[in-house]
Design a protein around this motif. Structure first.
Motif, PDB file in Angstrom:
ATOM      1  N   VAL A  37       0.838  -1.197   0.000  1.00 36.81           N
ATOM      2  CA  VAL A  37       0.000   0.000   0.000  1.00 36.81           C
ATOM      3  C   VAL A  37       0.877   1.252   0.000  1.00 36.81           C
ATOM      4  CG1 VAL A  37      -0.239   0.010   2.535  1.00 36.81           C
ATOM      5  CG2 VAL A  37      -1.973   1.122   1.147  1.00 36.81           C
ATOM      6  N   SER A  38       0.430   2.254  -0.740  1.00 35.15           N
ATOM      7  CA  SER A  38       1.082   3.560  -0.723  1.00 35.15           C
ATOM      8  C   SER A  38       0.008   4.579  -0.364  1.00 35.15           C
ATOM      9  CB  SER A  38       1.698   3.869  -2.096  1.00 35.15           C
ATOM     10  OG  SER A  38       2.235   5.177  -2.092  1.00 35.15           O
ATOM     11  N   ILE A  39       0.242   5.309   0.721  1.00 35.40           N
ATOM     12  CA  ILE A  39      -0.763   6.257   1.213  1.00 35.40           C
ATOM     13  C   ILE A  39      -0.241   7.670   0.980  1.00 35.40           C
ATOM     14  CG2 ILE A  39      -2.281   6.828   3.145  1.00 35.40           C
ATOM     15  CD1 ILE A  39      -1.329   4.214   4.510  1.00 35.40           C
ATOM     16  N   ALA A  40      -0.953   8.414   0.142  1.00 35.47           N
ATOM     17  CA  ALA A  40      -0.542   9.790  -0.185  1.00 35.47           C
ATOM     18  C   ALA A  40      -0.677  10.671   1.060  1.00 35.47           C
ATOM     19  CB  ALA A  40      -1.421  10.311  -1.319  1.00 35.47           C
ATOM     20  N   ALA A  45      -5.990   4.567   4.240  1.00 33.55           N
ATOM     21  CA  ALA A  45      -6.123   3.295   3.524  1.00 33.55           C
ATOM     22  C   ALA A  45      -6.477   2.206   4.527  1.00 33.55           C
ATOM     23  CB  ALA A  45      -4.810   2.938   2.829  1.00 33.55           C
ATOM     24  N   MET A  46      -7.470   1.411   4.146  1.00 31.83           N
ATOM     25  CA  MET A  46      -7.842   0.260   4.977  1.00 31.83           C
ATOM     26  C   MET A  46      -7.026  -0.943   4.524  1.00 31.83           C
ATOM     27  SD  MET A  46     -10.503  -0.733   7.125  1.00 31.83           S
ATOM     28  CE  MET A  46     -12.196  -0.431   6.660  1.00 31.83           C
ATOM     29  N   VAL A  47      -6.326  -1.568   5.450  1.00 30.94           N
ATOM     30  CA  VAL A  47      -5.547  -2.760   5.083  1.00 30.94           C
ATOM     31  C   VAL A  47      -6.000  -3.940   5.931  1.00 30.94           C
ATOM     32  CG1 VAL A  47      -3.539  -1.404   4.357  1.00 30.94           C
ATOM     33  CG2 VAL A  47      -3.629  -2.309   6.693  1.00 30.94           C
ATOM     34  N   GLY A  48      -5.877  -5.127   5.350  1.00 31.06           N
ATOM     35  CA  GLY A  48      -6.181  -6.355   6.079  1.00 31.06           C
ATOM     36  C   GLY A  48      -4.961  -6.803   6.871  1.00 31.06           C
ATOM     37  N   THR A  49      -5.206  -7.631   7.879  1.00 31.72           N
ATOM     38  CA  THR A  49      -4.099  -8.185   8.668  1.00 31.72           C
ATOM     39  C   THR A  49      -3.976  -9.699   8.480  1.00 31.72           C
ATOM     40  OG1 THR A  49      -5.488  -8.592  10.602  1.00 31.72           O
ATOM     41  CG2 THR A  49      -4.430  -6.416  10.443  1.00 31.72           C
ATOM     42  N   GLY A  50      -4.950 -10.296   7.787  1.00 36.28           N
ATOM     43  CA  GLY A  50      -4.881 -11.732   7.521  1.00 36.28           C
ATOM     44  C   GLY A  50      -5.250 -12.612   8.694  1.00 36.28           C
ATOM     45  N   ASN A  98      -2.026   8.718   6.773  1.00 37.66           N
ATOM     46  CA  ASN A  98      -0.710   9.349   6.614  1.00 37.66           C
ATOM     47  C   ASN A  98      -0.843  10.832   6.945  1.00 37.66           C
ATOM     48  OD1 ASN A  98       1.761  10.299   5.909  1.00 37.66           O
ATOM     49  ND2 ASN A  98       1.601   9.812   3.731  1.00 37.66           N
ATOM     50  N   HIS A  99      -0.347  11.213   8.109  1.00 39.62           N
ATOM     51  CA  HIS A  99      -0.427  12.617   8.534  1.00 39.62           C
ATOM     52  C   HIS A  99       0.703  13.465   7.962  1.00 39.62           C
ATOM     53  CE1 HIS A  99      -3.795  12.214  11.207  1.00 39.62           C
ATOM     54  NE2 HIS A  99      -3.209  11.315  11.964  1.00 39.62           N
ATOM     55  N   ASP A 100       1.654  12.835   7.268  1.00 35.58           N
ATOM     56  CA  ASP A 100       2.745  13.643   6.712  1.00 35.58           C
ATOM     57  C   ASP A 100       2.189  14.567   5.623  1.00 35.58           C
ATOM     58  OD1 ASP A 100       5.929  13.686   6.832  1.00 35.58           O
ATOM     59  OD2 ASP A 100       5.280  14.062   4.759  1.00 35.58           O
ATOM     60  N   PRO A 104       4.560  10.330   0.670  1.00 39.33           N
ATOM     61  CA  PRO A 104       3.666   9.171   0.779  1.00 39.33           C
ATOM     62  C   PRO A 104       4.246   8.160   1.767  1.00 39.33           C
ATOM     63  CG  PRO A 104       4.839   9.136  -1.321  1.00 39.33           C
ATOM     64  CD  PRO A 104       5.242  10.398  -0.627  1.00 39.33           C
ATOM     65  N   ALA A 105       3.395   7.383   2.396  1.00 37.12           N
ATOM     66  CA  ALA A 105       3.843   6.303   3.287  1.00 37.12           C
ATOM     67  C   ALA A 105       3.674   4.992   2.529  1.00 37.12           C
ATOM     68  CB  ALA A 105       3.022   6.296   4.568  1.00 37.12           C
ATOM     69  N   VAL A 106       4.765   4.251   2.408  1.00 38.71           N
ATOM     70  CA  VAL A 106       4.749   3.049   1.575  1.00 38.71           C
ATOM     71  C   VAL A 106       4.994   1.823   2.446  1.00 38.71           C
ATOM     72  CG1 VAL A 106       5.830   1.883  -0.378  1.00 38.71           C
ATOM     73  CG2 VAL A 106       5.593   4.381  -0.390  1.00 38.71           C
TER      74      VAL A 106
END
Ligand code: DUT
Ligand code: MG
Length: 158
Positions: A37-40, A45-50, A98-100, A104-106
């Motif tokens: 995932v890349s978050i601008a 972004a919603m991500v799964g944890t499996g 991503n508060h930056d 982007p946070a990758v």
């Protein structure tokens, strides 16, 4: 330390690891993202944890941010801490933000993006009354005690 509580878990994505505590005594077990995932900047972004879990009655799990990601990347969780109810059997998901302002946070699949804290929780029985009992604080809140310098250490503490 007290004995750990037993929590049933299923891996919805068997290639990824179970949640793990980095050190003895840690409160949070790290969760990983199942996807790249890349978050601008400013986005979420919603991500799964499996993983999916079955907590015993009287427990809940809370999805907390990792301080290292907050410090290094400005990444947190929108609904921090996320609440996982004891009856929830779906995949635990993490709503990253991503508060930056610039970068982007990758993250790559398998990166540790959050931590799960399992806690005992109370449920309340709510009793409606006309008037609540008095207290020292009363209805003061939202900064009613002033700033640390104004408060002068323990001033006002009885
Ligand atoms: O960070 C989180 C927060 C919640 N959940 C799951 C587990 C939880 O039991 C369920 C519902 O969460 P919550 O009660 O916070 O959300 P809601 O908006 O009130 O949804 P619902 O109407 O389903 O209760 O979603 C997650 O996987 N991750
Ligand atoms: Mg709910």
């Amino acid at each position: 330390m007290t004995d750990p509580v037993d929590v049933l878990i299923t891996r919805l994505d068997p290639e990824l690891p179970l949640p793990g505590y980095a050190h003895p005594g840690d409160a949070g077990a790290d969760l990983v993202t199942t996807s790249d995932v890349s978050i601008a900047p400013g986005e979420r972004a919603m991500v799964g944890t499996g993983i999916a879990i079955a907590l015993p009655a009287g427990y809940a799990a809370f999805v907390h941010p990792r301080s290292g990601l907050a410090h290094r990347l400005g990444v947190s969780i929108v609904n921090t801490p996320g609440t996982v109810d004891a009856g929830y059997r779906g995949e635990i998901k993490v709503l990253l933000v991503n508060h930056d302002l610039r970068e982007p946070a990758v993250f790559a699949r398998g990166d540790r993006i959050a931590q799960l804290v399992v806690q005992r929780v109370e449920r309340a029985r709510f009793h409606e009354v006309e008037r609540l009992p008095g207290s020292a604080r009363g209805d003061g809140g939202y900064g009613s005690t002033g700033t640390a310098s104004q408060a002068g250490g323990n001033a006002g503490v009885r």
